[in-house]
Scaffold this motif. Structure first.
Motif, mmCIF file in Angstrom:
data_model
loop_
_atom_site.group_PDB
_atom_site.id
_atom_site.type_symbol
_atom_site.label_atom_id
_atom_site.label_comp_id
_atom_site.label_asym_id
_atom_site.label_seq_id
_atom_site.Cartn_x
_atom_site.Cartn_y
_atom_site.Cartn_z
ATOM 1 N N ALA A 56 1.000 -1.576 0.193
ATOM 2 C CA ALA A 56 0.321 0.193 0.154
ATOM 3 C C ALA A 56 1.105 0.649 -0.098
ATOM 4 O O ALA A 56 0.542 2.438 0.710
ATOM 5 N N MET A 90 -7.716 -11.564 8.608
ATOM 6 C CA MET A 90 -7.429 -11.800 7.067
ATOM 7 C C MET A 90 -6.787 -12.492 6.703
ATOM 8 O O MET A 90 -6.907 -12.746 5.406
ATOM 9 N N GLU A 99 -8.764 -11.679 -2.391
ATOM 10 C CA GLU A 99 -9.438 -10.034 -2.450
ATOM 11 C C GLU A 99 -9.069 -9.420 -1.741
ATOM 12 O O GLU A 99 -9.153 -7.741 -1.061
ATOM 13 N N VAL A 100 -8.023 -9.896 -0.362
ATOM 14 C CA VAL A 100 -7.599 -9.055 0.353
ATOM 15 C C VAL A 100 -6.711 -7.935 -0.112
ATOM 16 O O VAL A 100 -6.123 -6.844 0.285
ATOM 17 N N ARG A 102 -6.667 -6.748 -3.135
ATOM 18 C CA ARG A 102 -7.550 -6.020 -3.749
ATOM 19 C C ARG A 102 -7.682 -4.665 -2.828
ATOM 20 O O ARG A 102 -7.779 -3.944 -3.176
ATOM 21 N N ARG A 103 -7.920 -5.427 -1.818
ATOM 22 C CA ARG A 103 -8.472 -3.630 -0.862
ATOM 23 C C ARG A 103 -7.335 -3.075 -0.823
ATOM 24 O O ARG A 103 -7.883 -1.622 0.278
ATOM 25 N N HIS A 104 -6.238 -3.351 -0.197
ATOM 26 C CA HIS A 104 -4.913 -2.827 0.182
ATOM 27 C C HIS A 104 -4.200 -2.322 -1.299
ATOM 28 O O HIS A 104 -3.430 -1.486 -0.889
ATOM 29 N N ASN A 106 -1.889 -0.627 -3.455
ATOM 30 C CA ASN A 106 -1.778 0.575 -4.139
ATOM 31 C C ASN A 106 -0.608 0.543 -4.378
ATOM 32 O O ASN A 106 0.786 0.997 -3.814
ATOM 33 N N ALA A 127 -6.092 -9.265 -8.686
ATOM 34 C CA ALA A 127 -5.848 -8.208 -7.337
ATOM 35 C C ALA A 127 -4.848 -7.624 -7.060
ATOM 36 O O ALA A 127 -5.786 -5.837 -7.429
ATOM 37 N N THR A 130 -5.137 -3.547 -9.778
ATOM 38 C CA THR A 130 -6.728 -3.204 -9.095
ATOM 39 C C THR A 130 -5.292 -1.766 -7.810
ATOM 40 O O THR A 130 -6.035 -0.763 -8.017
#
Length: 197
Positions: A56, A90, A99-100, A102-104, A106, A127, A130
């Motif tokens: 991230a 997680m 999926e985890v 993908r959410r974090h 960057n 993932a 993204t």
């Protein structure tokens, strides 16, 4: 992007980070990278939260990131933790699922290599992508550490010495090494399109 002072040297150094989740081979990978005039940052991961912080980084991300560890069908393997106060919520069966991630994630403009079993699955690639990656290169099977470093050497030599694009450097590295483990590396463009050799 992470821009250490080494990038301004007379012979500029390419920023690369190694994310050591589990397993061995990081010393060999680091030596290989440094022999190619890369400046290497080693992230030795202790917990799943440490890994999420690394993926991230946003604008502080390096141009290239190599994730070394084990993988399962569930995701990137972190194994088991004792009763200590470590957040493992997680994880699924000891692994971090796509999926985890993908959410974090960057990592704008970064190209990520996954040196883990199942790292080249479409779900894992999507993932990571993204997070704004330039490209994602992952192994679809169980890779050999020596073969992976040979692949990495050819890839970065193509990028640095021949000024090839990531896609062309990947193609050259696969063709040059011609090893059954190497041929299991997929290249995913930033838009998610997959290429196999």
């Amino acid at each position: 992007m992470w821009k250490p002072v080494d990038t301004e040297f007379y012979v500029p150094r390419l920023p690369v980070s190694i994310v050591a989740v589990s397993g061995g081979g990081m010393e060999f990978a680091r030596a290989t990278l440094e022999s190619l005039y890369c400046v290497v940052l080693l992230h030795t991961i202790g917990t799943p939260s440490d890994f999420l912080k690394v993926i991230a980084q946003g604008e502080d991300a390096p141009r290239y990131m190599i994730i070394m560890g084990h993988g399962t069908e569930d995701g990137l393997d972190f194994g088991e933790y004792g009763p200590a106060d470590i957040d493992v919520s997680m994880l699924r069966n000891g692994a971090m699922p796509p999926e985890v991630i993908r959410r974090h994630v960057n990592l704008p403009g970064c190209t990520v290599f996954s040196y883990s079993c199942e790292g080249g699955s479409k779900a894992m690639a999507e993932a990571f992508l993204t997070g704004g990656l330039a490209a994602y290169i992952g192994c679809r099977t169980g890779p050999d550490v020596v073969a992976m470093n040979l692949f990495l050497f050819h890839f970065l030599h193509g990028v640095m010495a021949k000024k090839l694009s990531d896609r062309d450097a990947w193609h050259q590295a696969v063709a040059a090494t011609d090893h059954e483990d190497i041929n299991e590396f997929s290249f995913f463009h930033g838009d998610g399109t997959e290429e196999r050799f």
